[in-house]
Write an enzyme that holds these catalytic residues in place. Structure first.
Site, PDB file in Angstrom:
ATOM      1  N   HIS A  74      -6.958   6.529 -15.302  1.00 16.87           N
ATOM      2  CA  HIS A  74      -8.008   5.520 -15.349  1.00 16.87           C
ATOM      3  C   HIS A  74      -7.439   4.178 -15.810  1.00 16.87           C
ATOM      4  CE1 HIS A  74     -12.020   4.002 -17.157  1.00 16.87           C
ATOM      5  NE2 HIS A  74     -11.902   3.634 -15.899  1.00 16.87           N
ATOM      6  N   ASP A  79       2.258  -7.298   1.343  1.00 18.19           N
ATOM      7  CA  ASP A  79       2.858  -7.675   2.617  1.00 18.19           C
ATOM      8  C   ASP A  79       4.378  -7.557   2.502  1.00 18.19           C
ATOM      9  OD1 ASP A  79       3.798 -10.054   1.333  1.00 18.19           O
ATOM     10  OD2 ASP A  79       2.032 -11.163   1.975  1.00 18.19           O
ATOM     11  N   ALA A 114      -1.507 -11.218   2.025  1.00 19.20           N
ATOM     12  CA  ALA A 114      -2.079  -9.899   2.314  1.00 19.20           C
ATOM     13  C   ALA A 114      -1.569  -8.904   1.281  1.00 19.20           C
ATOM     14  CB  ALA A 114      -1.720  -9.462   3.735  1.00 19.20           C
TER      15      ALA A 114
END
Length: 139
Positions: A20, A28, A129
């Site tokens: 957790h 990218d 990205a």
């Protein structure tokens, strides 16, 4: 043999090791990866595998409570930003719980990605990205 979509051994193990609040980064092909962070290199050539297809497979295995992205993504790569925000909305429905979206500068993102349990390198060439997926719990 596993029944789920994810068959990459290193990536499957990294997700299984997440507790957790721990994070996995998908990046990218240009995202710098610290020497201290596990690198899972999936990149074959430019665009293969892509960011979204990699993310979609990871999300079949990982419970996510927070997503961190660079704020530059929204302006530099708006089409990918729209895809990503739609996917986060779908993830909330799939998990039946909220997912926090945190946007930080790209420089801050790179620092945070160094704290991830692992960084997955894709062949994606779209600017910014990159995503950090902070794990939630399934109970």
């Amino acid at each position: 043999m596993k029944k789920s979509k994810l068959i990459n051994t290193q990536l499957s193990l990294a997700i299984a090791r997440l507790g957790h609040g721990q994070a996995l980064t998908i990046g990218d092909c240009g995202l710098p990866i610290s020497e201290k962070t596990q690198r899972i290199d999936l990149a074959l050539t430019h665009g293969v595998p892509g960011f979204m297809e990699t993310l979609d497979v990871v999300l079949t295995e990982q419970q996510v409570e927070e997503v961190v992205i660079a704020e530059e993504l929204a302006t530099v790569s708006p089409a990918l930003f729209e895809q990503l925000t739609a996917r986060i909305a779908q993830l909330e429905q799939d998990q039946d719980r909220d997912v926090t979206l945190t946007m930080v500068s790209h420089e801050t993102f790179k620092t945070l990605s160094d704290e991830s349990l692992a960084v997955v390198r894709t062949g994606e060439c779209t600017p910014y990205a990159n995503i950090i997926l902070r794990s939630g719990v399934v109970f």
